[in-house]
Design a protein around this motif. Structure first.
Motif, PDB file in Angstrom:
ATOM      1  N   GLU A 140      44.659  32.134  49.489  1.00 48.47           N
ATOM      2  CA  GLU A 140      43.986  32.483  48.425  1.00 48.47           C
ATOM      3  C   GLU A 140      43.256  33.958  48.668  1.00 48.47           C
ATOM      4  N   LYS A 141      43.372  34.975  47.958  1.00 53.85           N
ATOM      5  CA  LYS A 141      42.920  36.120  48.352  1.00 53.85           C
ATOM      6  C   LYS A 141      41.752  36.483  47.117  1.00 53.85           C
ATOM      7  N   MET A 142      40.370  36.442  47.307  1.00 60.35           N
ATOM      8  CA  MET A 142      39.421  36.622  46.258  1.00 60.35           C
ATOM      9  C   MET A 142      38.178  36.899  47.157  1.00 60.35           C
ATOM     10  N   GLY A 143      37.184  37.409  46.225  1.00 59.48           N
ATOM     11  CA  GLY A 143      35.916  37.899  46.776  1.00 59.48           C
ATOM     12  C   GLY A 143      34.809  37.935  45.717  1.00 59.48           C
ATOM     13  N   ILE A 144      33.886  37.628  46.260  1.00 58.51           N
ATOM     14  CA  ILE A 144      32.450  37.881  45.285  1.00 58.51           C
ATOM     15  C   ILE A 144      31.560  38.659  45.946  1.00 58.51           C
ATOM     16  N   VAL A 153      29.987  40.668  40.822  1.00 62.10           N
ATOM     17  CA  VAL A 153      31.523  40.841  40.808  1.00 62.10           C
ATOM     18  C   VAL A 153      32.482  39.988  41.524  1.00 62.10           C
ATOM     19  N   ALA A 154      33.442  39.408  40.871  1.00 64.87           N
ATOM     20  CA  ALA A 154      34.560  38.577  41.515  1.00 64.87           C
ATOM     21  C   ALA A 154      35.841  39.015  41.325  1.00 64.87           C
ATOM     22  N   PHE A 155      36.374  39.264  42.256  1.00 63.02           N
ATOM     23  CA  PHE A 155      37.851  39.701  42.229  1.00 63.02           C
ATOM     24  C   PHE A 155      38.841  38.841  43.060  1.00 63.02           C
ATOM     25  N   SER A 156      40.077  38.907  42.495  1.00 60.06           N
ATOM     26  CA  SER A 156      41.186  38.104  43.014  1.00 60.06           C
ATOM     27  C   SER A 156      42.483  38.808  42.747  1.00 60.06           C
ATOM     28  N   GLY A 157      43.632  38.545  43.438  1.00 58.97           N
ATOM     29  CA  GLY A 157      44.746  39.057  43.388  1.00 58.97           C
ATOM     30  C   GLY A 157      45.509  38.943  44.704  1.00 58.97           C
ATOM     31  N   CYS A 177      33.172  40.567  35.838  1.00 62.42           N
ATOM     32  CA  CYS A 177      31.592  40.741  36.308  1.00 62.42           C
ATOM     33  C   CYS A 177      30.839  39.966  35.333  1.00 62.42           C
ATOM     34  N   SER A 178      29.784  39.483  36.026  1.00 53.96           N
ATOM     35  CA  SER A 178      29.019  38.526  35.596  1.00 53.96           C
ATOM     36  C   SER A 178      28.157  38.970  34.227  1.00 53.96           C
ATOM     37  N   TRP A 179      28.022  40.309  34.053  1.00 57.02           N
ATOM     38  CA  TRP A 179      27.085  40.364  33.124  1.00 57.02           C
ATOM     39  C   TRP A 179      27.963  40.868  31.686  1.00 57.02           C
ATOM     40  N   LEU A 180      29.287  40.616  31.852  1.00 52.21           N
ATOM     41  CA  LEU A 180      30.217  40.667  30.675  1.00 52.21           C
ATOM     42  C   LEU A 180      30.441  39.218  30.198  1.00 52.21           C
ATOM     43  N   SER A 188      33.358  30.358  38.649  1.00 51.42           N
ATOM     44  CA  SER A 188      34.534  29.442  39.007  1.00 51.42           C
ATOM     45  C   SER A 188      34.700  29.991  40.424  1.00 51.42           C
ATOM     46  N   LYS A 189      34.759  31.372  40.494  1.00 50.42           N
ATOM     47  CA  LYS A 189      35.399  31.910  41.737  1.00 50.42           C
ATOM     48  C   LYS A 189      34.354  31.657  42.847  1.00 50.42           C
ATOM     49  N   GLU A 190      33.043  31.783  42.654  1.00 47.31           N
ATOM     50  CA  GLU A 190      32.085  31.606  43.800  1.00 47.31           C
ATOM     51  C   GLU A 190      31.976  30.164  43.788  1.00 47.31           C
ATOM     52  N   ASN A 191      32.131  29.421  42.955  1.00 44.42           N
ATOM     53  CA  ASN A 191      32.097  27.863  43.477  1.00 44.42           C
ATOM     54  C   ASN A 191      33.069  27.546  44.317  1.00 44.42           C
ATOM     55  N   ALA A 192      34.520  27.976  44.000  1.00 42.11           N
ATOM     56  CA  ALA A 192      35.630  27.700  44.759  1.00 42.11           C
ATOM     57  C   ALA A 192      35.260  28.214  46.115  1.00 42.11           C
ATOM     58  N   PHE A 193      34.562  29.247  46.388  1.00 41.55           N
ATOM     59  CA  PHE A 193      34.496  29.918  47.778  1.00 41.55           C
ATOM     60  C   PHE A 193      33.600  29.071  48.426  1.00 41.55           C
TER      61      PHE A 193
END
Length: 717
Positions: A140-144, A153-157, A177-180, A188-193
């Motif tokens: 898995e490739k993601m970042g926060i 800001v979370a990203f994945s791909g 983006c968390s503010w959108l 969800s991404k941060e919890n997974a990380f």
């Protein structure tokens, strides 16, 4: 700033976008935490993670990195059969991926990462899948990325942290983006990380390998302080978490823009020789001092520096900035007791008594016998920095461009010398290639200079002025026709050209037009500059500190007109005022209550920094692009509460274009004057917010003089 201030796209694709420069670096500069799952672990992945993180480190931030090991078939088989402990096999595989260093860039980046691990900024864990006794890779490739205000800001791909992924492979990432309205996706991404990092995610095993981190430090750490880190995608990032031990050291309050950093990189790549072609007001001085710090680190502070400026007040401005970078310079020009100190300084450097020195001087003093005699004795690491380098192309200065200067840097908004191709080429041959070309247009577009409105004001010559102008033109033509092309311009022709330029600069109708505009619109306004009619700063008869009588007369008329006739608070600002008087005038002008207007001459050409100017009236009708580009740039310097500037340019025409023409022929010299004024107007208008205003005047001039019929023919001098 925060993450909200970074302009983001919903997705980035590596062959379309510059992911490092447009996504990673601007976000990480605002961040305090960076959580990243990168795919496979390798020294390449470690090096790539360095992009932008110095900004995060300077914010007191931390990085958590999760990666998967490269396990060979033999490793997997050994784990299955239990030949060795699983952790030991994985540890060996990780260390196997710590390859040797191939380039200096890679060395510095891995040195950075090793220091960040040692200092506790970066932690690394290894993750893999394990199910029913089978080992698999965690891909898995993601970042926060999070800032101090709680924005995330979370990203994945598909993108790995590798140079190949960012530049060669067709990879993509999606951004949330968390503010959108994407807050749930970010959470969800941060919890997974977090679950993976804490080893609580089902079927994923996360292991800490302290021995691997120690091995990274052992292999790649070269020095405890990283002063400069090269970024492969066009950025230098300075780290200020530890004080620099270099003789030249950037103060914390100085922050470099990307284009300044690019210039430093390029200068280093050109073996510390080159030209910084940067628009006036975009930070040439700081960029040069930053470049000197890079060189200083390279030569371990064993460096002699000469900084040469065309005028004394520029020396004083440099001295202020030089001292901020930790250097105590020797100031050399008339008025200072410098000769004995200078001779001793050079001798001590040559004998090794001192490791470094900095001399700041004027063009005239630099070219003097006293200074050149000692320069001829120098050896070793010596650098020549020339400010406003276009002025350095004069014959006396060209003779001072010697091989003793191993390192060279020329600074100029417009290096090209007007009507002096030979001098321009000699400058380029000596200093080398352009390391940066940062134009006025780009500076305005990137908000480094203020946008402006351009108002060309047509005025015309009175009959006697036009007659004198044409008579001088005829005399100049005759002299030049009888002189050889390869020889310098005859002194008499130069004198006549200056006289002719004074007619244009001091045309009576300029003062009438100025009076009407200020009376109608600006009597109660402040931060106004009126730039009077200097002929040219390259006038061979010009002496610093003295004003030509014709120029002085125009200044006095304008001061009297604004101060006595219109009751405004006004002061002149010329080379006659000393440094202390100038500083007081600038302070009162910036305040806006003590002074409304400055009436100046030459200061916009000579480099004086007056950023508060909101409205400029340019009476000087220069046809030298170097002069009028610099004048415009100085008016456009950024200042608080200055959303834009206004420039009034008095366009001198031979005749009144609102009155019917008498006679059917104009002299060629009239067309020549129109052409020169027309070119400046076109240049100013091209970047203005209201370019259509100039277009209307151009159309009137075209119709009156029927310019469409004369094409590109050169009509006279």
């Amino acid at each position: 700033m925060s993450l909200r201030d970074v302009e983001l796209k919903s997705e980035y694709r590596s062959l379309i976008d510059n992911v490092a420069k447009d996504f990673y670096i601007p976000l990480l500069k605002q961040a305090v935490t960076y959580k990243r799952a990168v795919g496979f672990f390798s020294s390449s992945a470690l090096a790539e993670i360095s992009k932008g993180i110095l900004g995060l480190v300077n914010n007191g931030g931390t990085i958590q990195l999760v990666a998967s090991p490269h396990l060979s078939d033999e490793d997997v088989e050994a784990i299955k059969k239990g030949y060795e402990l699983r952790e030991k096999i994985i540890e060996n595989a990780l260390i196997r991926e710590l390859h040797g260093v191939n380039t200096e860039m890679e060395q510095e980046r891995l040195n950075l990462l090793a220091n960040l691990i040692a200092d506790g900024f970066l932690d690394i864990k290894i993750a893999l899948t394990e199910q029913n006794g089978e080992i698999g890779m965690y891909h898995e490739k993601m970042g926060i990325i999070a800032d101090s205000e709680g924005n995330k800001v979370a990203f994945s791909g598909s993108m790995n942290e590798s140079a190949t992924a960012m530049t060669m492979n067709y990879e993509a990432i999606d951004v949330f983006c968390s503010w959108l309205d994407e807050k749930d996706r970010v959470t969800s991404k941060e919890n997974a990380f977090t679950a993976i990092w804490n080893n609580t995610e089902p079927s994923i095993v996360t292991i800490d390998f302290p021995n691997v981190k120690e091995e990274i430090i052992k292999r790649y750490r070269r020095s405890p302080v990283i002063d400069v880190v090269r970024e492969e995608f066009g950025d230098y990032v300075y780290i200020s978490r530890k004080p620099s031990t270099c003789w030249i050291s950037k103060p914390d309050y100085v922050k470099f823009y990307d284009y300044q950093i690019d210039a430093m990189i390029s200068w280093e790549n050109e073996n510390y020789r080159g030209i910084f072609d940067m628009a006036t007001g975009t930070g040439k001085t700081y960029t040069a001092l930053g470049a000197l710090e890079v060189l200083c680190n390279k030569v371990k502070s064993n460096l002699g520096v000469f900084i040469v400026c065309p005028y004394q007040h520029l020396v004083e401005q440099w001295v202020t900035d030089i001292k901020a970078f930790g250097i105590k310079p020797l100031i050399c020009y008339s008025g200072y007791d410098w000769k004995k100190k200078y001779k001793s300084l050079i001798s001590d450097f040559k004998l090794g008594v001192i490791k470094n020195f900095c001399v700041v001087t004027t063009n005239a003093t630099f070219a003097s016998e006293n200074m050149q005699k000692e320069i001829d004795k120098l050896k070793g690491n010596v650098c020549l920095v020339v400010d406003e380098a276009h002025n350095f192309g004069a014959k006396k200065q060209l003779e001072c461009m010697k091989e003793v200067f191993k390192y060279r840097l020329a600074l100029s908004a417009t290096l090209e010398r007007h009507h002096d191709d030979e001098g321009t080429q000699k400058l380029k041959n000596y200093f080398g290639n352009k390391c940066i070309e940062y134009s006025l247009a780009r500076a305005i577009k990137e908000d480094k200079l203020t946008p402006y409105y351009y108002h060309p004001i047509p005025i015309y010559l009175d009959d006697d002025e036009l007659e004198a102008y044409n008579e001088l033109t005829e005399k100049i033509i005759k002299i030049l026709q009888n002189s050889k092309k390869d020889e310098p311009m005859p002194k008499l022709a130069e004198t006549l050209l200056i006289k002719r330029a004074r007619i244009i600069a001091g045309a009576r109708n300029k003062l009438k037009a100025l009076y009407e505009i200020i009376k109608e619109r600006y009597v109660t306004e402040n931060q106004i500059l009126v730039y009077c009619g200097a002929t040219t700063v390259e006038n061979s008869s010009y002496i610093e500190g003295k004003i030509d009588e014709e120029e002085k007369r125009q200044i006095e008329i304008v001061v009297d007109m604004l101060g006595n006739n219109l009751g405004m608070r006004v002061s002149k600002f010329t080379s006659e005022e000393n440094a202390a008087e100038r500083e007081m005038i600038k302070e009162n002008f910036a305040d806006g209550t003590m002074l409304q207007a400055l009436v100046a001459i030459r200061c916009l050409d000579e480099g004086v920094n007056i950023p508060g100017i909101r409205t400029a009236f340019i009476l000087a009708s220069s046809t030298n692009p170097k002069e009028y580009i610099q004048r415009r740039g100085r008016v456009l310097r950024k200042a608080p509460n200055k959303p834009f500037a206004r420039i009034y340019d008095f366009i001198t025409l031979p005749r009144n274009i609102d009155e019917p023409m008498h006679g059917s022929e104009y002299l060629n010299s009239e067309y020549s004057l129109i052409r020169r004024e027309y070119e400046r107007m076109e240049d100013f208008a091209s970047l203005a917010e209201n370019s259509s205003d100039a277009a209307k005047l151009q159309e009137k001039i075209d119709d009156f003089y029927k310019l469409n019929y004369i094409g590109g023919k050169d009509y006279g001098i």
